[in-house]
Scaffold this motif. Structure first.
Motif, PDB file in Angstrom:
ATOM      1  N   PHE A 163       0.846  -1.204   0.000  1.00 14.57           N
ATOM      2  CA  PHE A 163       0.000   0.000   0.000  1.00 14.57           C
ATOM      3  C   PHE A 163       0.876   1.247   0.000  1.00 14.57           C
ATOM      4  O   PHE A 163       0.622   2.209  -0.720  1.00 14.57           O
ATOM      5  N   LEU A 164       1.921   1.201   0.839  1.00 12.95           N
ATOM      6  CA  LEU A 164       2.836   2.337   0.942  1.00 12.95           C
ATOM      7  C   LEU A 164       3.508   2.599  -0.409  1.00 12.95           C
ATOM      8  O   LEU A 164       3.615   3.742  -0.858  1.00 12.95           O
ATOM      9  N   SER A 167       1.126   4.216  -3.061  1.00 10.88           N
ATOM     10  CA  SER A 167       0.950   5.657  -2.826  1.00 10.88           C
ATOM     11  C   SER A 167       2.238   6.422  -3.129  1.00 10.88           C
ATOM     12  O   SER A 167       2.217   7.507  -3.713  1.00 10.88           O
ATOM     13  N   PHE A 168       3.367   5.836  -2.712  1.00 13.32           N
ATOM     14  CA  PHE A 168       4.661   6.495  -2.911  1.00 13.32           C
ATOM     15  C   PHE A 168       4.939   6.680  -4.403  1.00 13.32           C
ATOM     16  O   PHE A 168       5.385   7.741  -4.847  1.00 13.32           O
ATOM     17  N   ASN A 170       2.753   7.019  -6.710  1.00 11.57           N
ATOM     18  CA  ASN A 170       1.899   8.106  -7.175  1.00 11.57           C
ATOM     19  C   ASN A 170       2.476   9.469  -6.819  1.00 11.57           C
ATOM     20  O   ASN A 170       2.453  10.398  -7.630  1.00 11.57           O
ATOM     21  N   VAL A 171       2.982   9.581  -5.576  1.00 12.17           N
ATOM     22  CA  VAL A 171       3.588  10.845  -5.160  1.00 12.17           C
ATOM     23  C   VAL A 171       4.752  11.179  -6.080  1.00 12.17           C
ATOM     24  O   VAL A 171       4.890  12.311  -6.559  1.00 12.17           O
TER      25      VAL A 171
END
Lengths: 359, 310
Positions: A163-164, A167-168, A170-171
């Motif tokens: 999950f991390l 998201s990472f 995407n950032v």
């Protein structure tokens, strides 16, 4: 060379063929049942199932372009299957494949365009593949060390890191590697000329060769080498492995790193061969669908190739049939789910049982 | 600091409870399955089925409570399939669990597409049941004590399950089914029936959680709306080591982080939501690195039970 030496592997291969053909036979009947059940759903949607399946076959297997699409789709899936086989054989639940895949993909997408501008294409591609695999492996290092030296459950840690990682990634796409020349949040696109070469005169990416080599090598290493045997001993009974004097923590870390490296490589191959860039919020979530395929293949690399091929036909043919017949593409998820359940059921009726790594 | 104004804190806590409640129900459900030895990977599908079924019933009947029952039923139906395949027939829990999740994703998205893709109807806000005096408190009042009945019921599940596990015969049977199924069998308790009961309860809890998400959290159904909530439930259940209260704290932590983005927007701070979404996962990893301890999972977790087989 003695006759005994020649005979032993031959017999083993004969067994292997027997198992493989049995697996394939056990696979065909449930697929037909699954397609019949899904056909009822199609009828309810007002679509002729036979026409629909005709398109699936046509666009996934029989038409040259569709078949090439199927083979191309196999590339990342084979690498992910190899990744999961290494982990599961060593008794490790690496469920973080999606995060490792995406970060490997992003690394290749970020490194590709600048490297291709300064290096010969083949060197740039090779470097991209290596760093993609490396970043995937690094992302699994924390779960690996926690599991090996602290005994922390890796289902929790790999899911968290996955999950991390999503998201990472995407950032990073939106804030760091964003292509400023377009309004779409995505990384710079790798020119087609700088991508992985295509095979012969087809649209098939050579990434599929990387996938095939990876899964065959993994299968051979697991079944025929001392290292593979050690991994399997750790997977079968970690306590016994300690008593046998094996360096269990180091083997766990090694299996984790190889597994996550292969997942990262899968992401890099998909970018360098097919996508060319990473768009924001892109996450094909291949890893989750490969998990049941690997279980159905009973962690056997050769059987996994077959299941990956089957899944690719269904997904490529299904996407195009759904588009053509005006059926929402969600329908294909139902087909895949039915095929999985019925394959598992056929295993049960065939008197064999799927086993899994011990958590 | 000007950030911690009353509107900000109210939005934060209210959002934390709203976002955390489905995770709480999923985590409590998964905990029960795992206690009984079933690694329930299908929970994501159970939540999604509950979300769709709950929304549909609530929309057609105009009643939110009836919708929640509908969601619980749909979650229970998916769980019944899981119980049949993975407990009764001893098929692989991983293969069937993932297949059920994929099937629920596909079917709910398909049904939603056929019925609502043009209209995307919304439900009216659920009626609340304010608790006198407590609901007038600042911040905590609107977040905790002026909510629909289901919020109180879900919170009441925590002590209820704690008692069930510690003080009832069924609670002990659940634990034995996960730790030593053969011993439970020898003691004359039906292992399969115990496990099936646990899986069904998981489906009802997860389905209610999904229905809450659609009916009260969002007010509408969106395909794939659970978006990994079931997997967070699995993680919460494993982190909690069998304690329902820990699931509650974990669910609130995740809920808090999920609502932080919205709450910050209320006061005009704009941080990319992807950054904020990373916080709960990073927090869990930090906790594990700092206090990493050996996992304490049931011995027979993930292993189907067959009588007379070792």
């Amino acid at each position: 060379m003695t006759t005994g030496r020649v005979e032993a592997p031959t017999r083993r291969e004969a067994d292997l063929y027997a198992t493989s053909s049995r697996t394939i036979l056990l696979a065909l009947a449930p697929i037909l049942v699954a397609l019949t059940l899904a056909g009822a759903l199609l009828l309810a949607l007002g679509v002729d199932p036979l026409t629909y399946y005709g398109y699936v076959l046509q666009r996934g297997l029989l038409s040259p372009l569709g078949f090439e699409g199927t083979i191309t789709r196999m590339a990342p899936l084979l690498l992910l299957a190899a990744s999961l086989i290494v982990a599961f054989q060593a008794g490790i639940w690496n469920l973080g494949g999606d995060g490792q895949f995406l970060l490997g993909a992003l690394t290749a997408a970020a490194a590709g365009p600048p490297l291709a501008a300064h290096l010969p294409v083949s060197a740039a591609l090779l470097l991209c593949l290596i760093v993609g695999a490396g970043v995937g492996a690094v992302w699994a290092l924390l779960p690996a060390l926690l599991r090996a030296y602290q005994g922390v459950n890796e289902i929790i840690t790999t899911l968290m890191m996955s999950f991390l990682g999503v998201s990472f990634a995407n950032v990073l796409v939106k804030l760091v590697f964003r292509d400023t020349t377009t309004t779409v949040p995505q990384t710079r696109t790798l020119p087609v000329a700088d991508r992985l070469p295509r095979l012969f005169d087809t649209t098939v990416t050579s990434g599929v060769l990387i996938g095939l080599v990876a899964i065959v090598v993994v299968q051979l290493v697991i079944t025929r080498t001392a290292f593979g045997l050690r991994l399997r001993v750790v997977g079968a009974n970690a306590r016994a492995a300690v008593h046998a004097g094996l360096p269990v923590p180091r083997l766990v870390v090694a299996a984790f790193v190889i597994s996550a490296g292969l997942a990262g490589l899968a992401g890099a191959v998909e970018i360098l061969g097919v996508e060319g860039n990473v768009r924001a919020d892109w996450n094909p979530a291949f890893s989750l669908t490969v998990v049941p395929l690997v279980f159905l293949a009973r962690f056997n690399g050769f059987a996994a190739i077959f299941f990956v091929f089957l899944f690719s036909v269904l997904s490529i043919g299904g996407e195009s049939a759904a588009h053509r017949m005006g059926v929402p593409s969600f329908f294909n998820l139902v087909i895949v789910a039915l095929v999985l359940v019925l394959l598992a059921l056929a295993e049960y009726l065939g008197g064999r049982r799927l086993s899994g790594p011990v958590a | 600091m000007s950030l911690f104004t009353e509107p900000f804190l109210t939005a934060l806590v209210l959002g934390a409870v709203t976002a955390g409640l489905p995770l709480l129900l999923a985590g409590l459900g998964e905990q029960m399955s795992e206690r009984a030895g079933v690694l329930n990977v299908g929970i994501e599908g159970m939540m999604l089925a509950g979300a769709y079924g709950g929304f549909l019933v609530a929309y057609r009947s105009g009643s939110i409570p009836l919708g929640l029952f509908g969601g619980a039923t749909c979650g229970g139906l998916v769980a019944a399939l899981m119980a049949l395949f993975c407990v009764r027939l001893a098929l692989s829990q991983i293969v069937v669990g993932i297949a059920l999740t994929l099937a629920a994703e596909g079917l709910t998205a398909l049904l939603h597409h056929v019925q609502f893709s043009q209209t995307y109807p919304r439900l009216p806000a659920a009626a609340t049941l304010p608790i006198p005096l407590l609901s007038a408190m600042p911040v905590v009042g609107p977040a905790l004590f002026d909510r629909p009945l289901i919020v109180y019921l879900a919170l009441a599940c925590v002590p209820a399950l704690s008692r069930l596990y510690r003080e009832t015969h069924f609670g002990l049977a659940l634990q034995a089914a996960g730790d030593a199924p053969a011993a439970l069998d020898a003691a004359g308790v039906d292992v399969l029936r115990t496990r099936m009961a646990a899986v069904l309860a998981t489906g009802v809890l997860a389905g209610t959680g999904g229905a809450f998400m659609a009916e009260i959290g969002a007010g509408l159904f969106v395909p794939f709306m659970t978006n990994g909530a079931g997997f967070i439930g699995i993680v919460l259940a494993m982190l909690a080591r069998g304690r329902p209260l820990w699931v509650l704290w974990g669910a609130l932590l995740f809920g808090m982080c999920l609502s932080l983005a919205t709450a910050l927007q209320v006061v005009g701070v704009d941080i990319p939501s992807d950054v904020i979404q990373m916080i709960p996962f990073a927090a869990v990893m930090a906790v594990l690195v700092a206090f990493g301890r050996r996992a304490s999972l049931p011995a027979a977790l993930g292993v189907p039970y067959r009588r007379g087989e070792r």
